[in-house]
Design a protein around this motif. Structure first.
Motif, PDB file in Angstrom:
ATOM      1  N   VAL A 329      -5.330  -5.950  18.013  1.00  0.00           N
ATOM      2  CA  VAL A 329      -5.732  -5.739  19.395  1.00  0.00           C
ATOM      3  C   VAL A 329      -6.391  -4.366  19.430  1.00  0.00           C
ATOM      4  O   VAL A 329      -5.746  -3.363  19.145  1.00  0.00           O
ATOM      5  CB  VAL A 329      -4.510  -5.764  20.339  1.00  0.00           C
ATOM      6  CG1 VAL A 329      -4.924  -5.436  21.768  1.00  0.00           C
ATOM      7  CG2 VAL A 329      -3.809  -7.118  20.281  1.00  0.00           C
ATOM      8  N   ALA A 330      -7.679  -4.333  19.717  1.00  0.00           N
ATOM      9  CA  ALA A 330      -8.371  -3.044  19.743  1.00  0.00           C
ATOM     10  C   ALA A 330      -8.360  -2.498  21.160  1.00  0.00           C
ATOM     11  O   ALA A 330      -8.554  -3.232  22.117  1.00  0.00           O
ATOM     12  CB  ALA A 330      -9.802  -3.202  19.249  1.00  0.00           C
ATOM     13  N   VAL A 331      -8.129  -1.205  21.263  1.00  0.00           N
ATOM     14  CA  VAL A 331      -8.046  -0.580  22.582  1.00  0.00           C
ATOM     15  C   VAL A 331      -9.231   0.366  22.766  1.00  0.00           C
ATOM     16  O   VAL A 331      -9.498   1.208  21.914  1.00  0.00           O
ATOM     17  CB  VAL A 331      -6.732   0.209  22.722  1.00  0.00           C
ATOM     18  CG1 VAL A 331      -6.614   0.793  24.119  1.00  0.00           C
ATOM     19  CG2 VAL A 331      -5.545  -0.686  22.420  1.00  0.00           C
ATOM     20  N   LEU A 332      -9.952   0.186  23.832  1.00  0.00           N
ATOM     21  CA  LEU A 332     -11.083   1.072  24.110  1.00  0.00           C
ATOM     22  C   LEU A 332     -10.714   1.905  25.324  1.00  0.00           C
ATOM     23  O   LEU A 332     -10.579   1.391  26.429  1.00  0.00           O
ATOM     24  CB  LEU A 332     -12.348   0.254  24.381  1.00  0.00           C
ATOM     25  CG  LEU A 332     -12.763  -0.626  23.205  1.00  0.00           C
ATOM     26  CD1 LEU A 332     -13.866  -1.585  23.605  1.00  0.00           C
ATOM     27  CD2 LEU A 332     -13.197   0.226  22.016  1.00  0.00           C
ATOM     28  N   HIS A 333     -10.534   3.173  25.104  1.00  0.00           N
ATOM     29  CA  HIS A 333      -9.887   3.994  26.108  1.00  0.00           C
ATOM     30  C   HIS A 333     -10.479   5.399  26.053  1.00  0.00           C
ATOM     31  O   HIS A 333     -10.656   5.947  24.976  1.00  0.00           O
ATOM     32  CB  HIS A 333      -8.398   4.026  25.744  1.00  0.00           C
ATOM     33  CG  HIS A 333      -7.526   4.547  26.824  1.00  0.00           C
ATOM     34  ND1 HIS A 333      -7.838   5.674  27.555  1.00  0.00           N
ATOM     35  CD2 HIS A 333      -6.341   4.112  27.301  1.00  0.00           C
ATOM     36  CE1 HIS A 333      -6.870   5.878  28.428  1.00  0.00           C
ATOM     37  NE2 HIS A 333      -5.954   4.939  28.298  1.00  0.00           N
ATOM     38  N   SER A 334     -10.735   5.992  27.202  1.00  0.00           N
ATOM     39  CA  SER A 334     -11.354   7.311  27.190  1.00  0.00           C
ATOM     40  C   SER A 334     -10.394   8.390  26.698  1.00  0.00           C
ATOM     41  O   SER A 334     -10.804   9.486  26.353  1.00  0.00           O
ATOM     42  CB  SER A 334     -11.876   7.668  28.585  1.00  0.00           C
ATOM     43  OG  SER A 334     -10.789   7.748  29.471  1.00  0.00           O
ATOM     44  N   HIS A 335      -9.111   8.082  26.651  1.00  0.00           N
ATOM     45  CA  HIS A 335      -8.161   9.084  26.167  1.00  0.00           C
ATOM     46  C   HIS A 335      -8.058   9.151  24.652  1.00  0.00           C
ATOM     47  O   HIS A 335      -7.394  10.013  24.113  1.00  0.00           O
ATOM     48  CB  HIS A 335      -6.759   8.816  26.737  1.00  0.00           C
ATOM     49  CG  HIS A 335      -6.612   9.328  28.130  1.00  0.00           C
ATOM     50  ND1 HIS A 335      -5.552   9.017  28.929  1.00  0.00           N
ATOM     51  CD2 HIS A 335      -7.421  10.124  28.868  1.00  0.00           C
ATOM     52  CE1 HIS A 335      -5.715   9.613  30.103  1.00  0.00           C
ATOM     53  NE2 HIS A 335      -6.842  10.274  30.085  1.00  0.00           N
ATOM     54  N   LEU A 336      -8.700   8.216  23.960  1.00  0.00           N
ATOM     55  CA  LEU A 336      -8.629   8.247  22.503  1.00  0.00           C
ATOM     56  C   LEU A 336      -9.590   9.312  21.983  1.00  0.00           C
ATOM     57  O   LEU A 336     -10.551   9.681  22.655  1.00  0.00           O
ATOM     58  CB  LEU A 336      -9.036   6.891  21.918  1.00  0.00           C
ATOM     59  CG  LEU A 336      -8.249   5.677  22.390  1.00  0.00           C
ATOM     60  CD1 LEU A 336      -8.751   4.428  21.673  1.00  0.00           C
ATOM     61  CD2 LEU A 336      -6.765   5.863  22.128  1.00  0.00           C
ATOM     62  N   SER A 337      -9.340   9.777  20.765  1.00  0.00           N
ATOM     63  CA  SER A 337     -10.275  10.716  20.162  1.00  0.00           C
ATOM     64  C   SER A 337     -11.540   9.943  19.794  1.00  0.00           C
ATOM     65  O   SER A 337     -11.523   8.714  19.687  1.00  0.00           O
ATOM     66  CB  SER A 337      -9.660  11.325  18.915  1.00  0.00           C
ATOM     67  OG  SER A 337      -9.592  10.344  17.898  1.00  0.00           O
ATOM     68  N   ALA A 338     -12.623  10.678  19.583  1.00  0.00           N
ATOM     69  CA  ALA A 338     -13.892  10.023  19.252  1.00  0.00           C
ATOM     70  C   ALA A 338     -13.732   9.178  17.994  1.00  0.00           C
ATOM     71  O   ALA A 338     -14.218   8.056  17.909  1.00  0.00           O
ATOM     72  CB  ALA A 338     -14.986  11.063  19.072  1.00  0.00           C
TER      73      ALA A 338
END
Ligand code: ADP
Ligand code: ZN
Length: 792
Positions: A329-338
């Motif tokens: 399950v891939a998470v696309l989230h602005s809180h992740l590092s680049a």
């Protein structure tokens, strides 16, 4: 071969480049490339290929970014639709479909040195102690990153190099994936037996998936014959260049294909799952996803940024972390590092993760083949991007679903009027979950008439006697309380009672909010900060008795401390939450009972589940009602319903106090009765009268500039041009120009023209043409917002 490239710099044009033979293998439609432009090197996307070019002496493509084409043909098609429908430059639309972390030039996997033990041909040679220790570790873990090995063996790289010299190990750079959830231990879950309402909903969705292929095909042919919308066919060929293709103007709400409406036999492949909070919508999503995985397809799950919590992600990971349907399950989230974002995105692109979960922009996740899109809390305004391209992720989801033959499920306890209206029109199929899945009762909602707390000459109290008493009782019983006020700061304005001076922001047309903790006056629009005056700043007045008016969360917190000194009160708003860990920490403390009363802004209104919360208080329910926006009533209804849904999630029945100065307002009364249909009927009468969405469609044109006269003048000029270009169109109404409700923001003056039409697609097209020929002063800009949600 020639590549047509859309550059990232805004030029509304494609440029031809020559593909050098050494790059021929890598360049395709959708490749990200670096090309020379003047004396610069710029990034762009290949949007077409051609045999020859009208231009001589083409420059070569310099570099290809990423090993795979990054923009798949399907996403490219979607980007084109966005550019046309939302009236923005193709390069702007293209830019938004790839995360920054994937787009930029150095984007790559992280490589780390890995050590691997090799088979020993005969007898193991005698090794010095340190090397022996390394070898011993390698017998347990034959392959591991060098850095880890060095820590375990308490040695240096030189020791390991010696083993390499002996031919016992290899040391090589390998891709090492960044997994943002690597440290979480997730226990697998099994599907729950569904209650009848859930089972019905799931059956309808699954039926649509199974008939999916043939059904979608027949829908498409229907669409093709309609004059407004072309989904497939030669015009859609992705190989063409951006400008000889007229993209599909599939109109999300107006001209979407209308299947025969028969509620019992779902024919459309868009569903609205209307279920009260806690009715088990997520369980339905999970089982629907299981079904697409069985079909060998993937799914996208959109959730509002604010509900993209570790708990939400965990529910999806837990279900698909093992078993025959196991997938990443891939998470696309602005809180992740680049780096993490890069890796998560590529897991989807490579097909290893067949479920993508994320906020707004996850709608562009390259899941392929795509079988299902879930848009949870579909009414949320954060799905609308407030900068170009001003797309609405829910609407993009519906278009993408139609383009790719995927089923779309919109879920909400308080659906948007747009979606509910489309059910009535037979465009979507309505599925209902009328009860909480866990048999918990809906909380009792009590409305408190705050007009009874107004005493002449005195400030309005924050807590009515009823709410005060209820808080005291719940805290006494060791239950938890959430208090909600959608305004941060201490006091919302500073005023001089003698001369009438009000502290205003120099950059925006709003008053400054007093923040007591920080001892500052702050602008909530531009973040301008001013010192707190001790006397009236008006030269002629200098009254020392300046007054603060209006209540913010800080004042609620301070008043609670006085009223309930024994209770542990914590405030949660964007002033407190400077870092993302704070959010987790406060919620964690609340969950384990270290906090009695949580005070907060809308941040605490969404999707949180705390079994021990038995009382929810809404301090001023009318705040959102008096906004200059036709959706004010709808927003208030949604907010009250969502906040009320936080109470009584556990074994003890919940209770909600709604304090209001207009207690008989329909939005408040219908929310009290948990009556969405009642609210819908009533609200639609008003929308119908004024032909506001969802009955009509609107576009908002905002002109912005530092010189108010110029902005005004430009607005008049635009209105004149609009009259010439589209004024004669039947059903089109041009309103304005007028100053925006927030006439000045961040030093810019803003004037608006609102267009109302029956159909949007045709209007967008004409607007795009008009905008290109418009001659605005250099320091005035125009923003076009199609289907706006924020009118301020
Ligand atoms: P929603 O997404 O509508 O807010 P959830 O899916 O979070 O609702 O469900 C609320 C609670 O009910 C969760 O604790 C969930 O595990 C439970 N639940 C959902 N479906 C069922 C079911 N069929 N049987 C028992 N419990 C259920
Ligand atoms: Zn300001």
């Amino acid at each position: 071969m020639i590549a047509r490239v859309t550059l990232e710099i805004a030029l509304r044009k494609e440029f031809d480049y020559f593909i050098p033979p050494e790059l021929a293998e890598q360049v395709d439609v959708g490749s990200r490339v670096q090309v020379p432009f003047g004396s610069r090197k710029v990034l762009g996307c290949v949007t077409g290929l051609a045999e020859e070019s009208a231009h001589a002496a083409l420059k070569p493509i310099l570099k290809v970014i990423g090993a795979q084409t990054l923009v798949t043909p399907k996403i490219l098609k979607l980007a084109r639709w966005i550019g046309e429908y939302y009236c923005c430059a193709p390069e702007t639309a293209l830019k938004s479909v790839l995360p920054e972390a994937v787009r930029h030039e150095q984007a790559n996997w992280r490589e780390r040195l890995h050590v691997r033990a090799l088979p020993v041909p005969g007898e193991l040679p005698k090794l010095p102690a340190r090397q022996k220790e390394v070898w011993r570790i390698l017998q347990e873990r034959p392959e591991l990153p060098l850095s880890e090995l060095l820590v375990l063996a308490k040695t240096t790289a030189a020791t390991v190099r010696r083993l390499e010299d002996r031919g016992l190990v290899t040391i090589a750079a390998e891709i090492s994936e960044r997994d943002p959830y690597a440290r979480e231990h997730i226990l697998p879950t099994q599907p729950l037996p569904l209650n009848p309402a859930q089972a019905n909903a799931l059956a309808a969705i699954i039926t649509a998936m199974d008939v999916g292929k043939s059904e979608v095909q027949s829908l498409k042919s229907k669409v093709q014959s309609a004059p407004q919308a072309e989904v497939q066919g030669s015009k859609f060929e992705v190989q063409g260049s951006m400008f000889d293709v007229r993209c599909s103007m599939l109109d999300v709400q107006a001209s979407a294909p209308t299947p025969p409406s028969s509620p019992s036999s779902p024919r459309s492949s868009t569903f609205l799952l209307h279920g009260v909070t806690g009715s088990g919508k997520t369980e339905v999503y999970l089982q629907a996803i299981a079904h697409v995985l069985e079909q060998g397809k993937g799914a996208i799950v959109l959730v509002p940024e604010i509900s993209l919590t570790p708990q939400t992600v965990e529910r999806f990971k837990a279900r698909f972390s093992s078993g025959p349907l196991q997938t990443l399950v891939a998470v696309l989230h602005s809180h992740l590092s680049a780096g993490e974002r890069h890796d998560e995105w590529h897991k989807i692109r490579q097909g290893r993760a067949r479920i993508a979960i994320g906020a707004r922009s996850a709608i562009f996740a390259p899941v392929e083949p795509l079988g299902l899109i879930v848009v949870d809390e579909e009414h949320e305004h954060s799905y609308k991007q407030e900068e170009a391209p001003r797309y609405h992720a829910r609407d993009v989801a519906i278009v993408r679903g139609q383009m790719e033959g995927a089923v779309v499920v919109l879920g909400s306890a308080t659906p948007s009027l747009e979606s509910y209206y489309n059910c009535g029109k037979g465009k979507y199929t309505l599925l209902k979950l009328p009860e909480r899945a866990d048999d918990k009762k809906m909380p009792v909602v009590r409305i408190v008439d705050m007009r009874q707390n107004v005493r002449p000459g005195k400030a309005v109290s924050i807590f009515s006697p009823q709410l005060k008493e209820a808080i005291a009782r719940r805290v006494e019983q060791k239950e938890q309380v959430i208090l909600f006020l959608n305004r941060r700061g201490y006091s919302t304005s500073l005023q001089c009672p003698l001369c009438g001076y009000v502290a205003e922001c120099p950059n925006c047309s709003v008053s400054l909010t007093y923040h007591r903790q920080e001892q500052k006056l702050c602008c909530h629009i531009c973040a301008h900060v001013a010192p707190v005056p001790t006397v009236c700043p008006n030269e002629k007045c200098r009254n020392p008795a300046i007054r603060y008016a209006g209540v913010g969360t800080q004042k609620v917190e301070a008043t609670l401390a006085k009223l309930f000194p024994q209770a542990r009160t914590v405030r949660m708003d964007s002033d407190v939450l400077k870092r993302k860990e704070d959010y987790r920490r406060i919620l964690g403390d609340f969950r384990v009972g270290k906090i009695d009363i949580l005070v907060g802004t809308q941040m605490i209104a969404k999707g949180l589940h705390f079994p021990n919360v038995t009382l929810v208080g809404i301090i001023y329910a009318d705040l959102a009602l008096h906004q200059p926006d036709f959706r004010a009533g709808e927003r208030t209804f949604q907010l009250l319903t969502q906040v009320a849904g936080r109470a009584g999630r556990g074994d003890i029945e919940g209770e909600v106090f709604v304090q209001a100065f207009t207690p008989f307002h329909p939005a408040i009364q219908f929310a009290r009765r948990h009556d969405f249909e009642g609210f819908y009927e009533q609200e639609m009468e008003f929308r119908e009268q004024l032909k506001y969405p969802p009955v009509g469609r609107i576009a908002l044109l905002t002109l912005k500039g530092r010189n108010e006269e110029k902005v005004k003048f430009s607005a008049d000029y635009l209105k004149h041009e609009l009259d010439k270009a589209v004024g004669k169109t039947k059903d089109l109404v041009i309103m304005g120009p007028s100053p925006a409700p927030l006439v000045k923001a961040e030093t810019y003056y803003r004037y608006q023209i609102m267009l109302r039409a029956q159909r949007m697609a045709a209007l967008s097209q004409r607007l795009a043409l008009l905008i290109q020929s418009l001659k605005l002063p250099e320091d005035v800009t125009l923003a076009v917002d199609i289907d706006p949600v924020d009118l301020a």
